[in-house]
Design a protein around this motif. Structure first.
Motif, mmCIF file in Angstrom:
data_model
loop_
_atom_site.group_PDB
_atom_site.id
_atom_site.type_symbol
_atom_site.label_atom_id
_atom_site.label_comp_id
_atom_site.label_asym_id
_atom_site.label_seq_id
_atom_site.Cartn_x
_atom_site.Cartn_y
_atom_site.Cartn_z
ATOM 1 N N HIS A 74 -3.156 2.199 -0.771
ATOM 2 C CA HIS A 74 -2.435 1.141 -1.488
ATOM 3 C C HIS A 74 -1.835 0.173 -0.469
ATOM 4 O O HIS A 74 -1.415 0.598 0.605
ATOM 5 C CB HIS A 74 -1.279 1.707 -2.318
ATOM 6 C CG HIS A 74 -1.684 2.681 -3.382
ATOM 7 N ND1 HIS A 74 -2.162 3.947 -3.095
ATOM 8 C CD2 HIS A 74 -1.661 2.582 -4.740
ATOM 9 C CE1 HIS A 74 -2.425 4.582 -4.234
ATOM 10 N NE2 HIS A 74 -2.137 3.782 -5.239
ATOM 11 N N ARG A 86 1.416 11.437 -6.511
ATOM 12 C CA ARG A 86 2.209 10.206 -6.530
ATOM 13 C C ARG A 86 3.391 10.401 -7.483
ATOM 14 O O ARG A 86 3.333 11.247 -8.362
ATOM 15 C CB ARG A 86 1.317 9.036 -6.946
ATOM 16 C CG ARG A 86 0.441 8.533 -5.798
ATOM 17 C CD ARG A 86 -0.880 7.919 -6.234
ATOM 18 N NE ARG A 86 -1.852 8.974 -6.539
ATOM 19 C CZ ARG A 86 -2.366 9.185 -7.739
ATOM 20 N NH1 ARG A 86 -2.043 8.400 -8.763
ATOM 21 N NH2 ARG A 86 -3.219 10.173 -7.939
ATOM 22 N N CYS A 94 2.255 4.610 -1.188
ATOM 23 C CA CYS A 94 2.491 3.600 -2.228
ATOM 24 C C CYS A 94 3.778 2.837 -1.926
ATOM 25 O O CYS A 94 3.837 1.615 -2.057
ATOM 26 C CB CYS A 94 2.587 4.263 -3.598
ATOM 27 S SG CYS A 94 1.176 5.280 -4.027
ATOM 28 N N SER A 126 6.856 7.549 -0.508
ATOM 29 C CA SER A 126 5.648 8.370 -0.372
ATOM 30 C C SER A 126 5.632 9.109 0.963
ATOM 31 O O SER A 126 5.211 10.270 1.036
ATOM 32 C CB SER A 126 4.397 7.499 -0.470
ATOM 33 O OG SER A 126 4.373 6.723 -1.642
ATOM 34 N N GLU A 138 2.098 4.349 -10.443
ATOM 35 C CA GLU A 138 1.224 4.673 -9.314
ATOM 36 C C GLU A 138 0.004 5.485 -9.749
ATOM 37 O O GLU A 138 -0.885 5.737 -8.944
ATOM 38 C CB GLU A 138 2.007 5.450 -8.251
ATOM 39 C CG GLU A 138 3.126 4.639 -7.607
ATOM 40 C CD GLU A 138 4.050 5.478 -6.746
ATOM 41 O OE1 GLU A 138 4.960 4.883 -6.131
ATOM 42 O OE2 GLU A 138 3.885 6.718 -6.694
ATOM 43 N N GLY A 151 1.712 -1.524 -3.037
ATOM 44 C CA GLY A 151 1.686 -0.753 -4.276
ATOM 45 C C GLY A 151 0.413 -0.904 -5.086
ATOM 46 O O GLY A 151 0.291 -0.301 -6.164
#
Length: 300
Positions: A127, A50, A101, A105, A55, A130
């Motif tokens: 997620h 990430r 996220c 991503s 994150e 987020g």
């Protein structure tokens, strides 16, 4: 009495404590356990890094996104070494599991997959907005609050799943209904069903293969992922299927495969697809022998 098999079915989804902080045990130990159990092939799929500090998970306190990137690079290097070391004994495939996220991503997943020339990709959503939805009940409830209701969160999850699949066309779609982990009793309303069907149709359109993941049994759900209502919907759409243990420790390699086998038989899932090398490429191929393999009798 059943005789011991010479080869066993497969798993396309796994993690190790060496490269995943909520796992335990070295990657070597994961692979050794799979080989000792008689797996014919085993897929390694550590999480992609990430990219923002917010994150990172609580267990990654003290780490930075750069640390996660280096950790992933180290994983690929070690996995490739193990792939060569076990050649002829266990067919290893080196892949990754995606994160979603933010929109960034997905772009990063494409770049990472190409940069490392990985064998395959497990496309997953962990997620929504987020916020992690499978890490802890506390964070799941935070995601529910952010969306106003569990129903709205479920709809957003499946919409994100559709977007992820449309963008990445992953080899494998990971734990399709993971969103149910902390809310298994959530009614599947018309809005949720529509979003889930759209995500399923996206996977069929992309040529992705949906995993049937035994880890849900370890976590107390009645069925492997996806639960049978979602599985039956995917079957009606013409989806293809593979299997995984989603092991995060050596002790969980092949865990609950007895229950997985019963589920495959009870829901008439056949054939099971597996990773294979064809003409220098890694592809998913149907295998009609997986369900009838003697390994399952040994487990029973």
């Amino acid at each position: 009495a059943p005789t011991a098999p010479t080869a066993m079915p497969l798993s396309v989804h796994s993690h190790s404590g060496e490269f995943c902080k909520h796992g335990d045990g070295a990657l070597d130990a994961m692979v050794a356990r799979a080989a000792d159990m008689g797996f014919a092939s085993y897929g390694l799929s550590e999480h992609m890094p990430r990219h923002e500090l917010n994150e990172l998970y609580p267990e990654e306190a003290g780490m930075t996104p750069a640390d996660l990137s280096k950790q992933f690079d180290d994983y690929v290097a070690k996995a490739r070494r193990l792939q060569k070391e076990y050649e002829g004994r266990l067919e290893i495939f080196v892949g990754m599991e995606t994160e979603y996220c933010t929109a960034r991503s997905l772009a990063a997943a494409k770049e990472l997959f190409a940069a490392h020339a990985l064998d395959y990709m497990v496309g997953s959503v962990h997620h929504v907005g987020g916020i992690p939805i499978d890490f802890s009940e506390e964070l799941f409830l935070k995601a529910v609050a952010a969306h106003g209701s569990a129903e709205a969160l479920f709809v957003a999850y499946f919409r994100d799943m559709e977007t992820m699949i449309d963008t990445l066309a992953p080899t494998v779609v990971g734990h399709f209904d993971l969103i149910r982990l902390f809310c298994p009793a959530q009614p599947i309303t018309a809005a949720i069903w529509e979003a889930a069907e759209r995500a399923g149709a996206a996977g069929v359109r992309a040529g992705s293969v949906f995993e049937i993941n035994s880890s849900a049994l370890r976590k107390g759900l009645p069925d492997p992922y996806p639960q049978r209502d979602m599985l039956q919907m995917l079957q009606r759409l013409g989806a293809l299927f593979t299997i995984s243990d989603d092991a995060h420790t050596p002790a969980r390699v092949g865990l609950h495969y007895g229950g997985l086998h019963a589920y495959l038989r009870g829901q008439h899932v056949a054939p099971v697809h597996r990773l294979a090398r064809r003409d220098g490429r890694v592809v998913m191929v149907p295998d009609t022998d997986v369900i009838a393999h003697p390994f399952w009798a040994v487990l029973a």
